[in-house]
Scaffold this active site. Sequence first.
Site, PDB file in Angstrom:
ATOM      1  N   CYS A  26       1.085  -1.503  -0.519  1.00  0.00           N
ATOM      2  CA  CYS A  26       0.208   0.107  -0.065  1.00  0.00           C
ATOM      3  C   CYS A  26       1.076   0.913  -0.034  1.00  0.00           C
ATOM      4  O   CYS A  26       1.830   1.087  -0.670  1.00  0.00           O
ATOM      5  CB  CYS A  26      -0.528   0.178   1.233  1.00  0.00           C
ATOM      6  SG  CYS A  26       0.067  -0.024   2.885  1.00  0.00           S
ATOM      7  N   ALA A  27       0.457   2.626   0.574  1.00  0.00           N
ATOM      8  CA  ALA A  27       1.956   2.982   0.676  1.00  0.00           C
ATOM      9  C   ALA A  27       2.625   3.387   1.541  1.00  0.00           C
ATOM     10  O   ALA A  27       3.732   4.095   0.950  1.00  0.00           O
ATOM     11  CB  ALA A  27       1.002   4.805   0.784  1.00  0.00           C
TER      12      ALA A  27
END
Length: 638
Positions: A26-27
């Site tokens: 993810c981020a």
Amino acid sequence: MDYAAIAAQIIEHVGGKDNIRSVQHCATRLRFQLKNADLRNEEAITDIEAVKGVFMTNSQFQIILGSGLVNLVCDEVQKQIGMTTDSAPVEEEKQGSAVQRFIKMFSDIFVPIIPAIVAGGLLMGINNVLTAAMFEGGKSIIDMFPQFRDLASAINIFANAPFTFLPVLIGFSATKRFGGNPYLGAAMGMIMVHPDLLNAYSLGTGVEVPTWNLFGLSVQAVGYQGTVLPVLAVSWILANIEKRLHKVTPTWLDNLTTPLLSIMVTAFITFLFVGPVLRGAGNILADGITWLYNTLGPIGGGLFGLVYAPITLTGMHHSFIPIETQLLASIAVTGGSFIFITASMNNVAQGAAVLAVLFKTKDVKLKSICSAAGVSALLGITEPAMFGVTLKLRYPFYAAMAGSAVGSAWCALFHILAQALGAAGLPGFISVLPQDWAMFGIGLLLSMLTSAIVTLFFWNKIEESSQTEKKQSKKEETPVIDEEQPLVLLSAVNGKVQDVTKSSDAAFASGGMGKGVCIDPTDNMIYAPCDGKIAFTFPTKHALGLVSDQGVEIMIHCGIDTVNMEGEGFETLVSQGEHVHAHTPLIRFDSEKIKAAGNSDQTMMIITNSDQYDIEIHEHEAAGFDAPAITVRKKAND
């Protein structure tokens, strides 16, 4: 930074390539689905320089690396294990509760399109700065500098595009997530915002609504600009129709008729039934949440701010994405998003708590983590702060919750709402109307000050708790061998036990690999000589390494030159990272196959770090696998 080396270390300490079911990111985090989560070595992974923290949630093992770096390391991990983001197996989707899978579905759909929405949101923020009446006489920047008017107009178009054509983005991502052709999903999204339809934003303005006569029904020919729920449902319907058509359509006709029927049937269902119902449901949801927030005011804002961090820990904050998107898409009615405001308060509160720890702690490694994690949280990424610092120390996490509550209550009191998505934290100003900057800034300051002050107030308790944990950790460390409590290693296999210097293999007999014994087996099973952890297993299955609970490193090698057999005649019964007890079967071997290959089945048990110990060998003409073979004592001068 050597991304390949970081990836290789991570792969090794999660149990090796064969233990990885899938890996995504993810981020800020690598997200592993492991076949056997017990094989992961969290301590070793945490010691990797680039790693800011690790944690296990639901069935997923997550490694925090930080934004930017995580993309590069994930690419390298996937390259080294021969896997891509799309390689995740179907059974992964079935893990976790129904609620967890539902939230994960939202995450899978919206996370890929967030960059487009954020880009539009930030451009909208720039447009707000250019056009807001924030100067004397109610003038804006473009009023004072008319030469920038066209620039503002262009930026406004750029900003609105992701929201105007939001169904196209969601259609692509959602249809892909539901197992359909994402390009058909995008096409369906285009149909829903076709310019020949009445723009959804024109509803309620007095404009005459055009209608179609479909099968005797009067259907409104209205677009779905800025909607979320209708396109999610439509994408699911489209994907399921397509998959069923693929199953029943002859191969020679499939490419022609399946796309045609999928789009046509889904489009009619959309405008006849699904779209109108879910458009209303989406509006009710957005209006209801806004009403609740506005009605409860600072109390509601404070409560939401208080629980935002715990919600983030569960991953349920991803379920806010469609709600927030709907709030922003219907901004004329809702006024904007309070969720972004609360997220900003939470993020800076986490950052302030971490910076307070940085200011007070004398732990060099913790300082290193805090410096990066604190700044990252202030700029909108909190995972390194939460999982690397505040959660571990507990009190800073509570302090950040308090700070988030205070800041959120303040912003709710003055009805501060975001006009666009962006980086939730200090950069959040650009997502807020300029006339609200002062109150938004005060909210951020209140969050940060409250969090930092509460962290410093409880610092003595934090240090006391940390020292207690360190002492407890030391107590739980592997016991050290001493002269009074030597470690006795049992014979790894039934047979004749001799000092390894009598081995038929010159390399082992020289003692160059360490002291130990050689055993001429009368059985075909090798057993663990003590309690310990499997450090490694050879691909050729003829040898493995074991580290005793006291730290003694033991290599067990079955046969001489048996590496050339490439595993034929051997079966490894344990896995790397597995903890075993004495007498646990480790390797099964076939003596007849070994001898048929022209090799000896003589088995070596070597202490590879024998220079650290005084070692006593016990020879036996006929020993059972429970007979003492080696006694290991710590050297007197250590």
